[in-house]
Design a protein around this motif. Structure first.
Motif, mmCIF file in Angstrom:
data_model
loop_
_atom_site.group_PDB
_atom_site.id
_atom_site.type_symbol
_atom_site.label_atom_id
_atom_site.label_comp_id
_atom_site.label_asym_id
_atom_site.label_seq_id
_atom_site.Cartn_x
_atom_site.Cartn_y
_atom_site.Cartn_z
ATOM 1 N N VAL A 299 -70.092 -22.536 4.757
ATOM 2 C CA VAL A 299 -69.995 -21.840 3.383
ATOM 3 C C VAL A 299 -69.380 -20.592 3.363
ATOM 4 O O VAL A 299 -68.816 -20.155 2.568
ATOM 5 C CB VAL A 299 -71.252 -22.271 2.724
ATOM 6 N N ARG A 300 -69.949 -19.762 4.163
ATOM 7 C CA ARG A 300 -69.923 -18.037 4.187
ATOM 8 C C ARG A 300 -68.242 -18.166 4.357
ATOM 9 O O ARG A 300 -67.652 -17.188 3.888
ATOM 10 C CB ARG A 300 -70.470 -17.578 5.274
ATOM 11 N N GLU A 301 -67.680 -18.796 5.496
ATOM 12 C CA GLU A 301 -66.267 -18.645 5.733
ATOM 13 C C GLU A 301 -65.323 -19.310 4.557
ATOM 14 O O GLU A 301 -64.525 -18.435 4.287
ATOM 15 C CB GLU A 301 -66.142 -19.744 6.995
ATOM 16 N N GLY A 302 -66.048 -20.041 3.838
ATOM 17 C CA GLY A 302 -65.214 -20.645 2.665
ATOM 18 C C GLY A 302 -65.076 -19.476 1.638
ATOM 19 O O GLY A 302 -64.279 -19.553 0.854
ATOM 20 N N ASN A 303 -66.477 -19.090 1.476
ATOM 21 C CA ASN A 303 -66.498 -18.051 0.229
ATOM 22 C C ASN A 303 -65.720 -16.816 0.538
ATOM 23 O O ASN A 303 -64.944 -16.557 -0.316
ATOM 24 C CB ASN A 303 -67.828 -17.553 0.181
ATOM 25 N N THR A 304 -65.607 -16.402 1.977
ATOM 26 C CA THR A 304 -64.724 -15.301 2.224
ATOM 27 C C THR A 304 -63.217 -15.592 1.879
ATOM 28 O O THR A 304 -62.344 -14.810 1.373
ATOM 29 C CB THR A 304 -64.946 -14.928 3.622
ATOM 30 N N ALA A 305 -62.835 -16.977 2.518
ATOM 31 C CA ALA A 305 -61.564 -17.486 2.097
ATOM 32 C C ALA A 305 -61.132 -17.538 0.702
ATOM 33 O O ALA A 305 -60.134 -16.933 0.390
ATOM 34 C CB ALA A 305 -61.304 -18.829 3.006
ATOM 35 N N LEU A 306 -62.171 -17.868 -0.061
ATOM 36 C CA LEU A 306 -61.876 -18.021 -1.560
ATOM 37 C C LEU A 306 -61.662 -16.638 -2.241
ATOM 38 O O LEU A 306 -60.783 -16.535 -2.988
ATOM 39 C CB LEU A 306 -63.218 -18.628 -2.127
ATOM 40 N N GLU B 42 -74.109 -25.982 -3.196
ATOM 41 C CA GLU B 42 -73.377 -26.491 -4.318
ATOM 42 C C GLU B 42 -72.418 -25.640 -5.037
ATOM 43 O O GLU B 42 -71.425 -25.763 -5.510
ATOM 44 C CB GLU B 42 -74.745 -27.030 -5.194
ATOM 45 N N SER B 43 -72.949 -24.084 -5.193
ATOM 46 C CA SER B 43 -72.104 -23.203 -5.984
ATOM 47 C C SER B 43 -70.847 -23.005 -5.212
ATOM 48 O O SER B 43 -69.909 -22.915 -6.091
ATOM 49 C CB SER B 43 -73.020 -21.823 -6.034
ATOM 50 N N PHE B 44 -70.654 -23.116 -3.934
ATOM 51 C CA PHE B 44 -69.388 -22.738 -3.263
ATOM 52 C C PHE B 44 -68.627 -24.087 -3.436
ATOM 53 O O PHE B 44 -67.574 -23.713 -3.705
ATOM 54 C CB PHE B 44 -69.818 -22.709 -1.724
ATOM 55 N N GLU C 25 -56.214 -22.929 0.664
ATOM 56 C CA GLU C 25 -55.911 -23.796 1.565
ATOM 57 C C GLU C 25 -57.384 -23.911 2.227
ATOM 58 O O GLU C 25 -57.911 -24.874 2.686
ATOM 59 C CB GLU C 25 -54.853 -23.759 2.349
ATOM 60 N N ALA C 26 -57.643 -22.752 3.014
ATOM 61 C CA ALA C 26 -58.929 -22.639 4.017
ATOM 62 C C ALA C 26 -60.063 -22.936 3.065
ATOM 63 O O ALA C 26 -61.003 -23.601 3.631
ATOM 64 C CB ALA C 26 -58.761 -21.233 4.529
ATOM 65 N N ALA C 27 -60.173 -22.247 1.721
ATOM 66 C CA ALA C 27 -61.416 -22.622 1.114
ATOM 67 C C ALA C 27 -61.689 -24.024 0.983
ATOM 68 O O ALA C 27 -62.719 -24.524 0.583
ATOM 69 C CB ALA C 27 -61.443 -22.011 -0.072
ATOM 70 N N LEU C 28 -60.870 -24.638 0.436
ATOM 71 C CA LEU C 28 -60.530 -26.356 0.194
ATOM 72 C C LEU C 28 -60.977 -27.101 1.449
ATOM 73 O O LEU C 28 -61.758 -27.884 1.399
ATOM 74 C CB LEU C 28 -59.074 -26.538 -0.132
ATOM 75 N N ALA C 29 -60.421 -26.538 2.685
ATOM 76 C CA ALA C 29 -60.512 -27.264 3.900
ATOM 77 C C ALA C 29 -62.091 -27.019 4.001
ATOM 78 O O ALA C 29 -62.974 -27.900 4.764
ATOM 79 C CB ALA C 29 -59.840 -26.722 5.138
ATOM 80 N N ALA C 30 -62.706 -25.835 3.955
ATOM 81 C CA ALA C 30 -64.489 -25.648 4.195
ATOM 82 C C ALA C 30 -64.860 -26.580 3.543
ATOM 83 O O ALA C 30 -65.843 -27.049 3.871
ATOM 84 C CB ALA C 30 -64.497 -24.288 4.267
ATOM 85 N N ALA C 31 -64.644 -26.315 2.157
ATOM 86 C CA ALA C 31 -65.453 -27.281 1.057
ATOM 87 C C ALA C 31 -65.517 -28.724 1.423
ATOM 88 O O ALA C 31 -66.394 -29.494 1.067
ATOM 89 C CB ALA C 31 -64.916 -26.959 -0.383
ATOM 90 N N ALA C 32 -64.190 -29.279 1.971
ATOM 91 C CA ALA C 32 -64.146 -30.687 2.386
ATOM 92 C C ALA C 32 -64.974 -31.182 3.592
ATOM 93 O O ALA C 32 -65.780 -32.034 3.498
ATOM 94 C CB ALA C 32 -62.962 -30.972 2.516
ATOM 95 N N SER C 33 -65.108 -30.149 4.580
ATOM 96 C CA SER C 33 -66.184 -30.236 5.603
ATOM 97 C C SER C 33 -67.505 -30.123 5.111
ATOM 98 O O SER C 33 -68.401 -31.161 5.559
ATOM 99 C CB SER C 33 -65.739 -29.201 6.560
ATOM 100 N N VAL C 34 -67.781 -29.444 4.270
ATOM 101 C CA VAL C 34 -69.259 -29.158 3.727
ATOM 102 C C VAL C 34 -69.791 -30.610 3.059
ATOM 103 O O VAL C 34 -70.685 -30.993 3.281
ATOM 104 C CB VAL C 34 -69.307 -28.062 2.632
ATOM 105 N N ARG C 35 -68.802 -30.865 2.106
ATOM 106 C CA ARG C 35 -68.945 -32.359 1.396
ATOM 107 C C ARG C 35 -69.370 -33.344 2.533
ATOM 108 O O ARG C 35 -70.339 -33.998 2.257
ATOM 109 C CB ARG C 35 -67.903 -32.555 0.749
ATOM 110 N N THR C 36 -68.796 -33.483 3.466
ATOM 111 C CA THR C 36 -68.940 -34.563 4.517
ATOM 112 C C THR C 36 -70.164 -34.341 5.134
ATOM 113 O O THR C 36 -70.978 -35.273 5.275
ATOM 114 C CB THR C 36 -67.568 -34.790 5.429
ATOM 115 N N MET C 37 -70.369 -33.254 5.627
ATOM 116 C CA MET C 37 -71.664 -32.761 6.405
ATOM 117 C C MET C 37 -72.737 -33.020 5.520
ATOM 118 O O MET C 37 -73.886 -33.600 5.892
ATOM 119 C CB MET C 37 -71.637 -31.460 7.190
ATOM 120 N N MET C 38 -72.723 -32.606 3.972
ATOM 121 C CA MET C 38 -73.812 -32.773 3.287
ATOM 122 C C MET C 38 -74.116 -34.204 2.837
ATOM 123 O O MET C 38 -75.043 -34.648 2.650
ATOM 124 C CB MET C 38 -73.607 -31.871 2.090
ATOM 125 N N GLY C 39 -72.906 -35.102 3.036
ATOM 126 C CA GLY C 39 -73.029 -36.341 2.617
ATOM 127 C C GLY C 39 -73.881 -37.082 3.808
ATOM 128 O O GLY C 39 -74.454 -38.026 3.384
#
Length: 462
Positions: free
Chosen positions: A360-367, A317-319, A373-387
């Motif tokens: 999430v780890r990869e997204g945090n590193t990108a952030l 959630e924090s990411f 752009e990479a962080a946003l793609a990771a977060a979008a993927s996380v949202r869908t998987m968590m959904g």
């Protein structure tokens, strides 16, 4: 990869092929509404909600039926002990279960039949069984003759002579292993008229009648807790096959929630009620915890395990919250192939969650590297998987309880600014500043934990 599911009847993991391509029919044995729901009760609802969401994500139209048993020995006894009408007792606790399912983000079923609404269908079912030589009436009761069906016991693998139905005694049984379809009326109990006299339905008959009435004589998946394999599901199969119905093509069973190694149940007195749990953790965190283990495994409840799961959810959630605050709105994205492979392998949620945490780890590193752009793609993927797992942090459902989610996101931004300051101070060996940051957060009720992936935080007592 094709979805593969463990079929209890086959005792193996099988490729799932629906009866009708693109359309899946599921029946889940729902609550016997005798009391306030506890976390053991709702585990099946959450486990098979994930199945439903994954099937829908893969493009299927899912017809999902979850029944309510609103007439039963336990309901009658507890209502009588409380001095309340049986129907009022059942309706009150049906609402409690509905609230619990909704609070934990379990999607409403396509249909939610009550047993008392299908008595006519039950009478017709018994008439078919009697006509086919699989049931008999005696003293106003109707029983199923288990010896009339050669494959009786195939689901549970039990020998006929070792079986005990565990039901309240009636009169006129030919054999002790025969089970009750219909119970003759007793003074003070509710009853309905039948060709064999007034009475009320037996538990097993209710589900066979409701399932076939709503889903047809053959449907795809029948779900429930592993404690239902015998006698309930064994007897459902017997009734259906005795009536000439193919019935369910796959049988899925979830493991128990245990406490101290024992199944969580009211009779053991180790119940953890949903209303009480929701006073201690957020509903989304409780859902995450109950859905985090493989559905067929036992889930041993402990405060520590719940706290650890809640912290794991907050890291995700924090990411997502930081991406929203630093980059912008996060849409739904593409799921990771490893996530899909995990769920296709008999709903392997633990492996699916491991994939989410890796992203999430990869997204945090990108952030932290400024790669929005990479962080946003990771977060979008996380949202869908968590959904798919029913716990998307940005789902409106989790914001319905008030402003807590927004407040947590805002707090997360402020806390991470402090954590960044602490990390920089530690890198410069400025221990006084690092300790001051930690102490300031501790006074504010924020607990910091250093992990190989960086510091994480949680509110004390959460």
């Amino acid at each position: 990869m094709t979805l593969r599911l463990h079929d209890t009847a086959a005792r193996e993991v099988r490729e799932f092929v629906p009866l009708h391509p693109g359309r899946v029919t599921i029946y889940l044995c729902g609550a016997t509404v005798q009391g306030v729901p506890h976390i053991g009760h709702v585990r099946s609802g959450i486990a098979f909600d994930v199945l439903r969401r994954w099937l829908e994500y893969k493009g299927n139209d899912v017809l999902f039926v979850r029944n309510v048993t609103d007439i039963d020995d336990k309901i009658l006894r507890k209502a009588a002990d409380a001095g309340r009408p049986w129907w009022e007792w059942a309706a009150t606790h049906e609402r409690e279960f509905a609230h619990a399912y909704d609070a934990l983000g379990v999607q409403p079923p396509s249909a939610e039949p009550r047993a008392t609404g299908f008595v006519t269908q039950m009478v017709e079912y018994m008439e078919r069984l009697i006509a086919r030589g699989h049931a008999y009436a005696s003293d106003g009761n109707v029983y199923f003759d288990v010896r009339s069906l050669p494959d009786y016991g195939a689901l549970s693998g039990q020998k006929l002579d070792d079986m005990h139905q565990g039901e309240s005694a009636g009169t006129g049984k030919r054999n002790a292993q025969d089970f009750t379809l219909w119970k003759a009326a007793k003074p003070g109990e509710p009853s309905w008229p039948t060709p064999w006299g007034p009475g009320r339905p037996g538990w097993h008959l209710e589900c066979s009648a409701m399932a076939t009435s709503l889903l047809g004589s053959e449907f795809d998946i029948h779900c429930g807790g592993m404690d239902l394999i015998f006698p309930h599901h064994e007897n459902e199969i017997a009734q259906a096959h005795g009536a000439g119905d193919p019935f369910a093509r796959y049988w899925l069973h979830n493991g128990w929630v245990t406490m101290g190694g024992e199944k969580m149940s009211k009779s053991l007195g180790n119940v953890v009620a949903i209303p009480a749990m929701l006073q201690r953790v957020r509903a989304v965190e409780l859902r995450y915890y109950l859905g985090s283990a493989h559905y067929r495994s036992m889930l041993e409840y402990s405060e520590g395990a719940l706290t650890e799961a809640a912290a794991g959810y907050r890291r995700i959630e924090s990411f997502v919250g930081r991406v929203v605050s630093r980059v912008g709105a996060v849409p739904l994205g593409e799921i990771h192939p490893d996530f899909a492979a995990a769920l296709d392998d008999d709903l392997g949620v633990p492996a699916a969650l491991a994939t989410i945490h890796n992203v999430v780890r990869e997204g945090n590193t990108a952030l932290e590297a400024g790669d929005g752009e990479a962080a946003l793609a990771a977060a979008a993927s996380v949202r869908t998987m968590m959904g798919v797992l029913g716990v998307d942090p940005l789902d409106e459902h989790w914001a319905e309880g008030g402003d807590e989610t927004d407040a947590m996101s805002a707090l997360d931004v402020l806390v991470h600014a402090e954590l960044d300051r602490r990390t920089q101070a530690r890198a410069e060996k400025d221990w006084a500043t690092a300790d001051a940051v930690r102490d300031r957060m501790s006074v504010a009720g924020i607990e910091v934990t250093d992990t190989p992936d960086g510091p994480t935080w949680a509110l004390k007592g959460k």
